[in-house]
Motif scaffolding. Structure first.
Motif, mmCIF file in Angstrom:
data_model
loop_
_atom_site.group_PDB
_atom_site.id
_atom_site.type_symbol
_atom_site.label_atom_id
_atom_site.label_comp_id
_atom_site.label_asym_id
_atom_site.label_seq_id
_atom_site.Cartn_x
_atom_site.Cartn_y
_atom_site.Cartn_z
ATOM 1 N N LEU A 57 0.761 -1.245 -0.102
ATOM 2 C CA LEU A 57 0.078 -0.093 -0.032
ATOM 3 C C LEU A 57 0.772 1.320 -0.172
ATOM 4 C CD1 LEU A 57 -2.778 -1.051 2.476
ATOM 5 C CD2 LEU A 57 -2.979 -0.853 0.030
ATOM 6 N N GLY A 58 2.150 1.273 0.054
ATOM 7 C CA GLY A 58 3.162 2.270 0.091
ATOM 8 C C GLY A 58 3.292 2.961 1.345
ATOM 9 N N HIS A 59 2.815 2.017 2.546
ATOM 10 C CA HIS A 59 2.983 2.583 3.887
ATOM 11 C C HIS A 59 4.097 2.102 4.648
ATOM 12 C CE1 HIS A 59 -1.788 2.661 3.620
ATOM 13 N NE2 HIS A 59 -1.473 3.842 3.007
ATOM 14 N N ASP A 60 5.159 2.715 4.062
ATOM 15 C CA ASP A 60 6.543 2.076 4.350
ATOM 16 C C ASP A 60 6.805 2.253 6.067
ATOM 17 O OD1 ASP A 60 6.799 1.683 1.619
ATOM 18 O OD2 ASP A 60 7.927 3.446 1.389
ATOM 19 N N LYS A 61 6.615 3.355 6.512
ATOM 20 C CA LYS A 61 7.057 3.308 7.953
ATOM 21 C C LYS A 61 6.143 2.316 8.803
ATOM 22 C CE LYS A 61 9.235 5.602 9.906
ATOM 23 N NZ LYS A 61 10.783 5.492 10.271
ATOM 24 N N LEU A 62 4.664 2.312 8.347
ATOM 25 C CA LEU A 62 3.988 1.154 8.908
ATOM 26 C C LEU A 62 4.356 0.068 8.756
ATOM 27 C CD1 LEU A 62 0.390 2.480 8.200
ATOM 28 C CD2 LEU A 62 1.561 2.686 10.333
ATOM 29 N N ALA A 63 4.954 -0.487 7.713
ATOM 30 C CA ALA A 63 5.355 -1.649 7.320
ATOM 31 C C ALA A 63 6.652 -1.842 8.036
ATOM 32 C CB ALA A 63 5.798 -1.895 5.740
ATOM 33 N N GLU A 64 7.663 -0.743 8.293
ATOM 34 C CA GLU A 64 8.864 -0.991 9.262
ATOM 35 C C GLU A 64 8.362 -1.445 10.512
ATOM 36 O OE1 GLU A 64 12.595 1.686 9.938
ATOM 37 O OE2 GLU A 64 10.463 2.557 10.262
ATOM 38 N N LYS A 65 7.273 -0.923 11.060
ATOM 39 C CA LYS A 65 6.814 -1.141 12.349
ATOM 40 C C LYS A 65 6.448 -2.460 12.588
ATOM 41 C CE LYS A 65 3.657 0.504 15.633
ATOM 42 N NZ LYS A 65 2.607 1.676 16.133
ATOM 43 N N ALA A 66 5.602 -3.041 11.616
ATOM 44 C CA ALA A 66 5.014 -4.495 11.424
ATOM 45 C C ALA A 66 6.128 -5.265 11.572
ATOM 46 C CB ALA A 66 4.291 -4.563 10.297
ATOM 47 N N PHE A 67 7.125 -5.060 10.671
ATOM 48 C CA PHE A 67 8.344 -6.004 10.581
ATOM 49 C C PHE A 67 9.037 -6.371 11.836
ATOM 50 C CE2 PHE A 67 7.573 -5.971 5.846
ATOM 51 C CZ PHE A 67 7.039 -6.888 5.798
ATOM 52 N N ALA A 68 9.041 -4.937 12.433
ATOM 53 C CA ALA A 68 9.880 -4.903 13.593
ATOM 54 C C ALA A 68 9.139 -5.890 14.901
ATOM 55 C CB ALA A 68 10.030 -3.464 14.260
ATOM 56 N N THR A 69 7.849 -5.870 14.678
ATOM 57 C CA THR A 69 6.999 -6.579 15.623
ATOM 58 C C THR A 69 7.269 -7.887 15.242
ATOM 59 O OG1 THR A 69 5.558 -4.740 16.024
ATOM 60 C CG2 THR A 69 4.739 -7.015 16.569
ATOM 61 N N ASP A 70 7.116 -8.183 14.085
ATOM 62 C CA ASP A 70 7.245 -9.880 13.654
ATOM 63 C C ASP A 70 8.636 -10.308 14.120
ATOM 64 O OD1 ASP A 70 7.093 -11.880 12.069
ATOM 65 O OD2 ASP A 70 7.808 -11.280 10.260
ATOM 66 N N MET A 71 9.757 -9.559 13.838
ATOM 67 C CA MET A 71 10.928 -9.988 14.257
ATOM 68 C C MET A 71 11.180 -10.240 15.788
ATOM 69 S SD MET A 71 13.861 -8.107 11.573
ATOM 70 C CE MET A 71 13.197 -6.671 11.636
ATOM 71 N N ALA A 72 10.508 -9.333 16.455
ATOM 72 C CA ALA A 72 10.589 -9.253 18.095
ATOM 73 C C ALA A 72 9.830 -10.564 18.592
ATOM 74 C CB ALA A 72 9.878 -8.155 18.666
ATOM 75 N N LEU A 73 8.856 -10.947 17.875
ATOM 76 C CA LEU A 73 7.731 -12.108 18.190
ATOM 77 C C LEU A 73 8.749 -13.475 17.957
ATOM 78 C CD1 LEU A 73 4.486 -11.154 17.060
ATOM 79 C CD2 LEU A 73 5.017 -11.566 19.582
ATOM 80 N N GLN A 74 9.255 -13.386 16.841
ATOM 81 C CA GLN A 74 10.146 -14.513 16.650
ATOM 82 C C GLN A 74 11.247 -14.835 17.376
ATOM 83 O OE1 GLN A 74 10.689 -15.655 12.017
ATOM 84 N NE2 GLN A 74 9.717 -13.433 11.948
ATOM 85 N N ARG A 75 11.936 -13.963 17.732
ATOM 86 C CA ARG A 75 13.218 -13.698 18.588
ATOM 87 C C ARG A 75 12.805 -14.406 19.908
ATOM 88 N NH1 ARG A 75 15.183 -8.394 15.977
ATOM 89 N NH2 ARG A 75 16.589 -9.504 14.391
ATOM 90 N N GLY A 76 11.368 -14.019 20.471
ATOM 91 C CA GLY A 76 10.773 -14.556 21.750
ATOM 92 C C GLY A 76 11.364 -13.632 22.801
ATOM 93 N N ALA A 77 10.716 -13.816 24.054
ATOM 94 C CA ALA A 77 11.243 -13.003 25.194
ATOM 95 C C ALA A 77 12.736 -13.028 25.695
ATOM 96 C CB ALA A 77 10.513 -13.582 26.497
ATOM 97 N N ASP A 78 13.419 -14.344 25.172
ATOM 98 C CA ASP A 78 14.972 -14.074 25.472
ATOM 99 C C ASP A 78 15.918 -13.500 24.430
ATOM 100 O OD1 ASP A 78 14.713 -16.014 23.495
ATOM 101 O OD2 ASP A 78 15.310 -17.720 24.951
ATOM 102 N N GLY A 79 15.072 -13.246 23.380
ATOM 103 C CA GLY A 79 15.717 -12.828 22.215
ATOM 104 C C GLY A 79 16.679 -13.586 21.487
#
Length: 283
Positions: free
Chosen positions: A157-179
């Motif tokens: 949709l061209g919402h690059d900053k929102l995409a950046e935020k979503a992928f940051a969330t995605d990566m944080a969830l995959q890394r888990g609480a211990d990172g």
């Protein structure tokens, strides 16, 4: 000879078309989970799932179950599945909508996935994933977090900053609480594309190189890393990664997502894009 004619016609029925429902069995309590399970076992475990989903009888089994108990969401999803894979979204999505209406907890994220990857309704996909996140926080669909599909949709949709935020969330969830958890290579690829769109070239390079460390033949990661180098005026590594992308595509390497056989993922490339980029690099 004439008695075989109806059978012959049934064999000619189009695989992606419709079939008439079979006769209805004796009625039971459709509110009973146990009764629903017996119907699923009868029409799917011992029926549809023993034949190809392209067989016209698949729709017959689905219609028979729906005629018996119209409140089983799974029957609508299963009836929609061959239509989705055949590209008949106009017929499929109302069935998926019915499945969601009956069981949002199970099928809302699935509908969001279909909107993102198949029908390209990115706004609708975001809405579905944000809604299901309230029902099932930190849930997953097709081996990815909800944020993964949100990010891909925002990117398209061209919402690059929102995409950046979503992928940051995605990566944080995959890394888990211990990172310490590993991040899926396609998340790293999309994060790299997003950073590149934001002209964060160093960050984009880091993500794309991490993707290639996990999956060296990733065609898209090689292609976008080549673009990243080209944007910075570095022709030699750009050519190197374009040629790597070309070899990978010729060799049959793809995104390693199950549904790429039926639909292109956002930002997925073909050999044509690579060939054109190589031509531009030579000029």
């Amino acid at each position: 000879m004439e008695k075989w004619w109806p059978l012959f016609l049934s064999l000619l029925a189009p695989a992606c078309g419709h079939a008439q429902p079979a006769s209805r069995p004796p009625a039971g309590d459709c509110a009973s989970k146990a009764y629903q399970d017996t119907l699923v076992a009868r029409y799917f475990d011992r029926g549809a799932h023993r034949i190809s989903y392209l067989d016209p009888r698949w729709a017959q089994y689905c219609d028979s179950l729906i005629a018996t108990c119209p409140n089983i969401a799974y029957a609508y999803q299963q009836k929609a599945m061959p239509l989705i894979k055949c590209g008949d979204y106009a017929q499929a999505m109302p069935l998926i909508d019915k499945a969601v209406a009956l069981d949002a907890n199970r099928y809302l994220a699935y509908r969001g996935f279909l909107k993102c990857i198949f029908t390209k309704d990115y706004t609708g996909a975001i809405t579905d994933f944000q809604r299901v996140a309230k029902l099932k926080p930190n849930g997953r669909e097709m081996d990815h977090t909800y944020a993964f599909f949100e990010g891909a949709s925002e990117l398209e949709l061209g919402h690059d900053k929102l995409a950046e935020k979503a992928f940051a969330t995605d990566m944080a969830l995959q890394r888990g609480a211990d990172g310490q958890g590993s991040v899926h290579f396609n998340t790293l690829w999309y994060a790299g594309v997003t950073a590149q769109r934001l002209k964060q070239y160093a960050q984009a390079q880091t993500y794309l190189q991490q993707c290639l460390k996990a999956y060296p033949q990733h065609p898209e990661a090689n292609y976008y890393l080549a673009l990243n180098y080209r944007f910075q005026g570095q022709a030699a590594p750009a050519r190197q990664h374009l040629e790597a992308a070309q070899r990978a595509l010729i060799g049959g390497y793809r995104l390693n997502e199950d549904n790429i056989f039926y639909a292109n993922y956002p930002e997925q490339i073909t050999e044509y894009e690579v060939t054109q980029a190589l031509k531009e690099l030579r000029n």
